[in-house]
Motif scaffolding. Sequence first.
Motif, mmCIF file in Angstrom:
data_model
loop_
_atom_site.group_PDB
_atom_site.id
_atom_site.type_symbol
_atom_site.label_atom_id
_atom_site.label_comp_id
_atom_site.label_asym_id
_atom_site.label_seq_id
_atom_site.Cartn_x
_atom_site.Cartn_y
_atom_site.Cartn_z
ATOM 1 N N LYS A 326 12.141 2.691 4.149
ATOM 2 C CA LYS A 326 13.109 1.673 4.572
ATOM 3 C C LYS A 326 13.613 0.873 3.368
ATOM 4 C CE LYS A 326 11.496 -2.168 6.355
ATOM 5 N NZ LYS A 326 11.879 -3.251 5.424
ATOM 6 N N THR A 327 12.646 0.210 2.718
ATOM 7 C CA THR A 327 13.026 -0.791 1.726
ATOM 8 C C THR A 327 13.713 -0.153 0.521
ATOM 9 O OG1 THR A 327 11.066 -1.933 2.444
ATOM 10 C CG2 THR A 327 12.140 -2.785 0.470
ATOM 11 N N ASP A 382 9.471 -6.336 -8.791
ATOM 12 C CA ASP A 382 9.610 -5.963 -7.395
ATOM 13 C C ASP A 382 10.516 -6.982 -6.682
ATOM 14 O OD1 ASP A 382 9.200 -5.525 -4.743
ATOM 15 O OD2 ASP A 382 7.025 -5.760 -4.768
ATOM 16 N N GLU A 385 9.022 -9.885 -4.958
ATOM 17 C CA GLU A 385 8.504 -10.944 -5.831
ATOM 18 C C GLU A 385 9.631 -11.704 -6.508
ATOM 19 O OE1 GLU A 385 5.436 -9.192 -8.270
ATOM 20 O OE2 GLU A 385 4.091 -9.138 -6.539
ATOM 21 N N SER A 423 0.038 -0.144 -1.880
ATOM 22 C CA SER A 423 0.566 -0.067 -0.518
ATOM 23 C C SER A 423 -0.506 0.367 0.486
ATOM 24 C CB SER A 423 1.784 0.844 -0.472
ATOM 25 O OG SER A 423 1.499 2.042 -1.102
ATOM 26 N N LEU A 427 -2.028 -5.720 -0.149
ATOM 27 C CA LEU A 427 -2.429 -7.033 -0.654
ATOM 28 C C LEU A 427 -2.289 -7.072 -2.165
ATOM 29 C CD1 LEU A 427 -5.866 -7.642 1.149
ATOM 30 C CD2 LEU A 427 -3.671 -8.663 1.753
ATOM 31 N N MET A 428 -2.185 -8.301 -2.688
ATOM 32 C CA MET A 428 -2.253 -8.499 -4.135
ATOM 33 C C MET A 428 -2.985 -9.814 -4.384
ATOM 34 S SD MET A 428 0.875 -8.966 -6.764
ATOM 35 C CE MET A 428 0.690 -9.808 -8.311
ATOM 36 N N GLY A 444 0.141 -10.901 0.954
ATOM 37 C CA GLY A 444 0.246 -9.556 1.523
ATOM 38 C C GLY A 444 0.700 -9.557 2.953
ATOM 39 N N ALA A 445 0.488 -8.421 3.621
ATOM 40 C CA ALA A 445 0.921 -8.260 5.009
ATOM 41 C C ALA A 445 0.163 -9.254 5.892
ATOM 42 C CB ALA A 445 0.653 -6.842 5.465
ATOM 43 N N VAL A 487 7.970 -10.225 6.141
ATOM 44 C CA VAL A 487 7.104 -11.410 6.106
ATOM 45 C C VAL A 487 5.913 -11.182 5.189
ATOM 46 C CG1 VAL A 487 5.985 -13.153 7.529
ATOM 47 C CG2 VAL A 487 7.659 -11.614 8.568
ATOM 48 N N LEU A 488 5.640 -12.174 4.365
ATOM 49 C CA LEU A 488 4.455 -12.152 3.512
ATOM 50 C C LEU A 488 3.582 -13.332 3.878
ATOM 51 C CD1 LEU A 488 5.540 -11.544 -0.200
ATOM 52 C CD2 LEU A 488 4.354 -9.977 1.325
ATOM 53 N N THR A 542 7.857 3.562 6.950
ATOM 54 C CA THR A 542 7.796 2.390 6.096
ATOM 55 C C THR A 542 6.414 1.742 6.082
ATOM 56 O OG1 THR A 542 8.695 0.177 5.768
ATOM 57 C CG2 THR A 542 8.739 1.013 8.003
ATOM 58 N N GLY A 543 6.146 1.036 5.008
ATOM 59 C CA GLY A 543 4.900 0.283 4.914
ATOM 60 C C GLY A 543 5.037 -1.061 5.620
#
Length: 878
Positions: A326-327, A382, A385, A423, A427-428, A444-445, A487-488, A542-543
């Motif tokens: 998607k992205t 990214d 970000e 992915s 998370l980061m 992250g998600a 959303v993050l 997509t992720g």
Amino acid sequence: MSEFYLKDKEEVLKELGRGEQGLTSKEAETLQKQKGYNELVEKEKKSVIQIFLEQFADFLVLILIAASVISAFLGDVESALVIGIVITINAILGTVQHQKAEKSLNSLKQLSAPNAKVLRNGDTVILPSREVVVGDVVLLEAGDYICADGRIIENASLKVNESALTGESLAVDKQDITITKEVPLGDRINMVYSGSFVTYGRAKFVVTDIGMDTEVGKIATLLKNTADRKTPLQINLDQFGKKLSIVILIVCALLFVMSVIKGDSVIHAFMFAVALAVAAIPEALSSIVTIVLAFGTQKMAKEHAIIRQLQAVEGLGSVSVVCSDKTGTLTQNKMTVIDIFVNETNKDVKNVLFDLELERKLLVYSVLCNDASNVDGVKIGDPTEIALVDLMERGNSQGENDFGSVTQVREKYPRICEIPFDSDRKLMTTVHQIDGKTISITKGAVDVILEKAISIEMKDGIREITSEDKENILEMNHTYSSEGLRVLAFAYQEVEESKACKVEEENLIFLGLVSMMDPPREESKAAVEECKMAGIRPIMITGDHKITASAIAKQIGILNDGDRAVEGAEIDKLSDQELINFVDDVSVYARVSPEHKIRIVKAWQEKGNIVAMTGDGVNDAPALKQADIGVAMGITGTEVAKDAASMVLTDDNFATIVKAVENGRNVYSNIKKSIKFLLSGNTAAIIAVIYASLAGLAVPFAPVHLLFINLLTDSLPAIALGLDPHSVDVMKEKPRPKNESILTKDFLLGILSEGLIISIMTMAAYYVGLKNGTTETARTMAFATLCLSRLVHGFNSKSKKAILFKKEIINNKELFGAFFIGFILLNAVLLIPSLSGVFEVAPLTTQMLFTIYGLSIANLFAIQAMKWVKVNILKVDQ
Ligand code: ATP
């Protein structure tokens, strides 16, 4: 020779005479001139002379040469000479075509050559890997190929797959330490080696060896030229050509025996049999395919699709399922933060002050747990970000929100350690020194963060997170997602300083949400529509969150009534067999991991589909390889993904895939046109010869006639047909079935019927000649009619439909060029008296000449009429 891994990094940098800032462009240029390019030496390429000589190595050409030498000995020097000239011109044509195809394929190779991120003059630049020199400082991140050997000088959880060198398939953890004793290559964890790739983390290294001096260079000695692999179509045609050749050789042998029995001289009968074999055997099929494919890939490169494997062009024509990210592919990848959510309330961030302490904290944390930068308007990183960096800058521009610049914030709260984004985890985490505390920030998600959160920070302090809080947050997430927003979630925890680099993403304090918009690309909707019209199923993988993905998928038409959107986790519950039935009505897969991608591709393939799949990350490589057409993103894609793909999109755009499918279909259809043109013309010659032989007539062509047609006037229209303008009509058809042979029954019947009509015109000319002149006149007329008819037939071959009164018939200027060259050559042979002896032509009256023209043009009307009947009345698909 110093062993760099046994030294500490300062020593290495000193020995190479460079600093951590890398080289200046000037230094690099000098070094590059001294030491050459960073590449493995390829085996020497074939010279033009070699390629030219190879054109004579064909079995039939060799027989022809032998035959002409014999005839020269027997006194017919003239024929021998003509044959020699014709073969030489044919060889020159072959060499030129070969070189052209080679050139376009090479330029293609260069377009997809690997790149490296290098520090030059203190700035990060992206360079072709071959330009890297010893002393360069190279930056690595997940998905990069390592371009040279080097010593690590900065490391953030770098993991490298070195299987190409050591055979070890598990990734190796790299560290910036000094090793004190000698160890084997696989244990030199402070070094990176060319030919391996980064699976995780980031690092910087200083280049110690390049090209043939690298470890891989030492074992590779000389890199073999990758063998010219033939495409399935070429193999198919080669096999067909071989079978056909055997039949033709038998027919020619029979004709030879019959002529000798009838009293013809052996040498003459032999020459004729050989010439007929050359005329009838379609030896050029496979090379025409290469040329057409090569030209096709050039057109595709201009339209942003770089083909890395020739067979992909053919495969594209039969793609029936396109699985797309998607992205960035379906959306613009231009993210803008729209809304934030802290302390149970959401806030539109346009023109609003970030007055709440918690809001300010969220903003600061969002640029700390973040690798993107905006230097003088140049945004690197990214887009997710970058959007957060933009948000803080927007905040700053609003009067009282003075956070300081992003760089100042980052300098104030320095990063100590990090766990990079991937992915799979979604998370980061980064760890910082903030006001005397060690704080680890995780983003992250939303679902993943909530699973790991045990507390929540509100306006009045931190408290345990309740199920009600979680419901609230999930509801907000749902509202954002249904609007197609990404959303993050942000969370953090305080850790002991000594454990800063051993932090775990557990027991987090939930802070807030940030939602951002990434609008669909304008062209996505039309491209999805086109896919459907062309019988291709578009699928979003997509992720991202299911609701966000579904909202976007609905906007662009991928998700329609009756289609389903599912999460990757649902697939985990299914066996491979169950998945095959499951995939049918699923149009959106959300929260997908790279493993899911492979299973989805396999399931569709099991159902008999040709699947194109996009990917960008290092973990996508297996799925890209599994797909029939692996499509990597040229802008956001990693080097590993590009390497695994058969096509790279230079604009990361879904619409480009659809365009590439259209090109693939057109290239295939053009190849079919060329083949039909060549085979129907050859068939005409054979029918005429067999007819004459059965009717007891003298053979209708001299050997030199057949050679003239086949080696000179025939190949140009065949190539021109390969370049026929592309038509959008190909997208109105269903995809070509996977194993469909190009040589279907209807196609072969088409060749036979068209060949028959041309042979009728040819023999009609023969009879006219016979009535009004000698056998020589008859032959001349038959030869000229066959030659001109085949040139005219080029226009018939442009379409399977009747196009006589359509513009389409005149839209190929190359075909006109080929026709005129052939026409002029033929008339020169017929009309220039000094050539008539050589080409065994008799003088013709004007009336005869016009009869030839007339009969040749009559082919156009006859064959067009036949096509009309076939398509409109008999409904045959040829
Ligand atoms: P696609 O697979 O279509 O490219 P995507 O970019 O959303 O979609 P991923 O990059 O795998 O897929 O992201 C998955 C999830 O991880 C996102 O929905 C988001 O919640 C989270 N995420 C994405 N980028 C980051 C990041 N830089 N830091 C932390 N979390 C992120």
